[in-house]
Design a protein around this motif. Sequence first.
Motif, short mmCIF file in Angstrom:
data_model
loop_
_atom_site.label_atom_id
_atom_site.label_comp_id
_atom_site.label_asym_id
_atom_site.label_seq_id
_atom_site.Cartn_x
_atom_site.Cartn_y
_atom_site.Cartn_z
N MET A 1 23.12 67.51 14.43
CA MET A 1 21.70 67.23 14.58
C MET A 1 21.40 65.81 14.12
SD MET A 1 18.90 69.19 12.18
CE MET A 1 17.47 68.26 11.70
N ILE A 2 20.28 65.27 14.55
CA ILE A 2 19.86 63.96 14.10
C ILE A 2 19.59 64.02 12.59
CG2 ILE A 2 18.04 62.22 14.28
CD1 ILE A 2 17.55 63.16 17.11
N PRO A 3 20.13 63.11 11.80
CA PRO A 3 19.84 63.14 10.36
C PRO A 3 18.34 62.98 10.10
CG PRO A 3 21.72 61.72 10.85
CD PRO A 3 21.10 62.06 12.16
N LEU A 4 17.79 63.88 9.30
CA LEU A 4 16.36 63.84 8.99
C LEU A 4 16.15 64.10 7.51
CD1 LEU A 4 14.84 65.95 11.93
CD2 LEU A 4 14.64 63.47 11.61
N PRO A 5 15.35 63.28 6.83
CA PRO A 5 15.02 63.56 5.42
C PRO A 5 14.07 64.75 5.34
CG PRO A 5 13.85 61.62 6.18
CD PRO A 5 14.79 62.00 7.29
N LEU A 6 14.07 65.40 4.21
CA LEU A 6 13.21 66.57 4.05
C LEU A 6 11.73 66.23 4.22
CD1 LEU A 6 14.83 68.55 1.08
CD2 LEU A 6 14.95 69.03 3.53
N ALA A 7 11.34 65.03 3.84
CA ALA A 7 9.94 64.64 4.01
C ALA A 7 9.56 64.65 5.49
CB ALA A 7 9.71 63.25 3.42
N ARG A 8 10.46 64.19 6.34
CA ARG A 8 10.18 64.18 7.78
C ARG A 8 10.18 65.59 8.34
NH1 ARG A 8 7.44 63.13 12.04
NH2 ARG A 8 8.64 62.87 13.98
N ILE A 9 11.07 66.43 7.87
CA ILE A 9 11.10 67.83 8.32
C ILE A 9 9.80 68.53 7.93
CG2 ILE A 9 12.23 70.06 7.96
CD1 ILE A 9 14.89 68.54 7.76
N ALA A 10 9.32 68.26 6.73
CA ALA A 10 8.05 68.86 6.29
C ALA A 10 6.90 68.38 7.16
CB ALA A 10 7.79 68.51 4.83
N GLU A 11 6.94 67.11 7.54
CA GLU A 11 5.89 66.56 8.40
C GLU A 11 5.90 67.22 9.77
OE1 GLU A 11 4.53 62.22 10.27
OE2 GLU A 11 6.34 62.39 9.06
N ILE A 12 7.10 67.36 10.37
CA ILE A 12 7.21 67.95 11.70
C ILE A 12 6.76 69.40 11.70
CG2 ILE A 12 8.88 68.68 13.47
CD1 ILE A 12 10.53 66.17 12.70
N THR A 13 7.10 70.13 10.65
CA THR A 13 6.83 71.57 10.60
C THR A 13 5.52 71.92 9.91
OG1 THR A 13 8.06 71.78 8.52
CG2 THR A 13 9.30 72.08 10.57
N SER A 14 4.78 70.92 9.49
CA SER A 14 3.54 71.14 8.74
C SER A 14 3.80 71.98 7.49
CB SER A 14 2.47 71.82 9.62
OG SER A 14 2.15 71.01 10.73
N GLY A 15 4.89 71.65 6.84
CA GLY A 15 5.30 72.40 5.66
C GLY A 15 5.07 71.63 4.37
N ALA A 16 5.37 72.28 3.27
CA ALA A 16 5.21 71.66 1.94
C ALA A 16 6.52 71.81 1.18
CB ALA A 16 4.08 72.35 1.18
N LEU A 17 6.93 70.73 0.52
CA LEU A 17 8.15 70.76 -0.27
C LEU A 17 7.92 71.57 -1.54
CD1 LEU A 17 9.38 67.06 0.10
CD2 LEU A 17 10.06 69.07 1.42
N ALA A 18 8.93 72.33 -1.91
CA ALA A 18 8.81 73.18 -3.10
C ALA A 18 10.20 73.35 -3.72
CB ALA A 18 8.22 74.54 -2.74
N GLY A 19 10.23 73.91 -4.93
CA GLY A 19 11.50 74.19 -5.58
C GLY A 19 12.28 72.94 -5.95
N MET A 20 11.57 71.90 -6.34
CA MET A 20 12.23 70.65 -6.72
C MET A 20 12.98 70.00 -5.56
SD MET A 20 11.26 70.35 -9.84
CE MET A 20 12.30 69.02 -10.44
N ALA A 21 12.50 70.21 -4.34
CA ALA A 21 13.13 69.59 -3.17
C ALA A 21 12.92 68.09 -3.21
CB ALA A 21 12.55 70.17 -1.89
N ASP A 22 13.97 67.33 -2.97
CA ASP A 22 13.92 65.88 -2.95
C ASP A 22 13.49 65.42 -1.55
OD1 ASP A 22 14.29 63.16 -2.99
OD2 ASP A 22 16.39 63.24 -3.66
N PRO A 23 12.34 64.78 -1.41
CA PRO A 23 11.88 64.38 -0.07
C PRO A 23 12.82 63.40 0.61
CG PRO A 23 10.53 63.36 -1.79
CD PRO A 23 11.39 64.38 -2.47
N ARG A 24 13.67 62.72 -0.18
CA ARG A 24 14.60 61.75 0.41
C ARG A 24 15.93 62.39 0.80
NH1 ARG A 24 14.41 57.97 -4.69
NH2 ARG A 24 14.63 60.10 -5.52
N ALA A 25 16.18 63.62 0.40
CA ALA A 25 17.43 64.31 0.74
C ALA A 25 17.51 64.48 2.26
CB ALA A 25 17.50 65.65 0.05
N VAL A 26 18.67 64.20 2.82
CA VAL A 26 18.82 64.17 4.28
C VAL A 26 19.61 65.38 4.78
CG1 VAL A 26 19.75 62.88 6.25
CG2 VAL A 26 18.67 61.66 4.33
N VAL A 27 19.04 66.04 5.78
CA VAL A 27 19.75 67.13 6.47
C VAL A 27 20.59 66.50 7.57
CG1 VAL A 27 19.51 69.17 7.92
CG2 VAL A 27 17.98 68.84 5.95
N ARG A 28 21.89 66.67 7.48
CA ARG A 28 22.81 66.10 8.47
C ARG A 28 23.62 67.17 9.20
NH1 ARG A 28 23.23 60.66 7.37
NH2 ARG A 28 22.50 60.02 5.29
#
Length: 544
Positions: A1-28
């Motif tokens: 998949m295209i590498p995406l940081p959690l902040a971008r995933i939250a934006e696309i999905t209209s979600g909210a980060l929780a559980g000490m999720a790092d917005p800069r962590a990248v899903v690859r």
Amino acid sequence: MIPLPLARIAEITSGALAGMADPRAVVRGPVVTDSRAVEPGSLFVAIKGERVDGHDFAAQAVAAGAVAVLASRPVDAPAVIVGDTVAAMTALATAVCAALPATTVIGLTGSAGKTTTKDLLARLTARIGPTVATAGSFNNEIGHPLTVLKSGEDTRYLVLELGARNAGHIAHLTRVAPPTIGVVLNVGTAHLGVFGGKEEIARAKGELVEALPAEGVAVLNADDPLVAAMAGRTGARVTWYGRAEGATVRAENVTVDERGRASFTLRTPSGAAPVALRLYGEHAVENALAAAAAAYELGLPVATIAEELSEAEPRSRWRMEVTDRADGVTVINDAYNANPDSMRAAFGTLAALAGDRRRFAVIAALRELGDESVALNEGLGRLAGGAGLAGLFVVGPDADPVLAGARAAVRAAREAAGPVPAGVPAAPLAHAGAVSHAVAPHGEPPGGAGEPPGTGTAGRLAPVAAFGETAEAAENAADAADAQDAAAGGGVPVATRVSHAADAAQAGAELSAMLAPGDVVLVKGPRAAGLERVAAALLGGDRR
């Protein structure tokens, strides 16, 4: 998949980060819904099912390497919290596909043959560029976005199988990954009860061609009138495949060998080339043509297409898997799913492959046929009862219509044989003309309905009735010489032995003890019947 940081995933999905999720962590890594499939860099999507709730495995997924969990409630792990995880995953897939303008999306649908055709087409597109294709039959609202999310910046072709359980489903899937090429195979009777009629099925399947852009291509089956009529529902260019003389890509001089594999001449506007399929069943010709037509539109030379089609082996399990045991017994495992059309094709393959060998079939009642259920299942029984089988098992619940149809065909065959000549010992009739509700020797449920004539134990051909025929017509077509008990010692021909088995385990165990070297067994039924377990039992636990 295209590498995406959690902040971008939250934006696309209209979600909210929780559980000490790092917005800069990248899903690859891959996006998965099974915690056992997690790889380092994954995004785990927690889906609450009827029996299992993915949220319960959130911590386990992160421990295995997932960057975070896409969840609908707080979990004990870094997460993106959304209202609906499936809808959020779909939104994420839609965004990823939109970010891949160089990727050609090819959508494929039909009542039968989707998975085989998809596998063939993916093999062809891989010759000209990196390809991502639907795994198995993951063609619904969950499997579809999961496939799209496997795409990366290097993906050139995205080959997607599109399933429909109701109107609007295919339209929804095409919005996730808008296709440039749309392939429609056929309109049959799968899910007839859900849709209400073949015209409604055609309306749903046609949503694929309606989604094509003007610069796209609709690849349509010239031999299926309901598919051909879809040409008027698209603004895209239309190209035709089939056996019809006017088809752009067509098969000529089709032959079938003793193993049930078809050969033909692949004809295109730029030339022709010979194809010798390794896939079983003459119905594979149509699947090969559909894949060839789409590949031809992508610019593959006809010689390359023919070469790839000739080398292709089955990729997806439990679809016309033919295995020869050491003792010469041949098992045809086509247990992934079944409908009246695929049943016909499977019995045709059994007839071609078995020749004059003794044959058996294991089937179960077809489902989702609505008001036509009883009639179509009776037709299935008549087909199986007149297909030259030594034995037939009908497995599981709701078997009465199938058993009744088989009994009618068997009785007619016996009556057609006439009285036993004086001085000739009568072969034991076993269950001919009556259906036993205990598992009987020499019996498996039919895995498909066969239009081609069957060959009985005496090596003689008998006509096979088609679905929808009346019981009287089926009886008139039956031939008592189709089946003969090997132990009869020269007695007159007898009819198929028909039995009912409570479940697949019972059928597999009983049949295993009855087979003799050289016999051929067809296993086919609805996925829910679990008939792959019969094949596994016959193959010594090899579930393939």
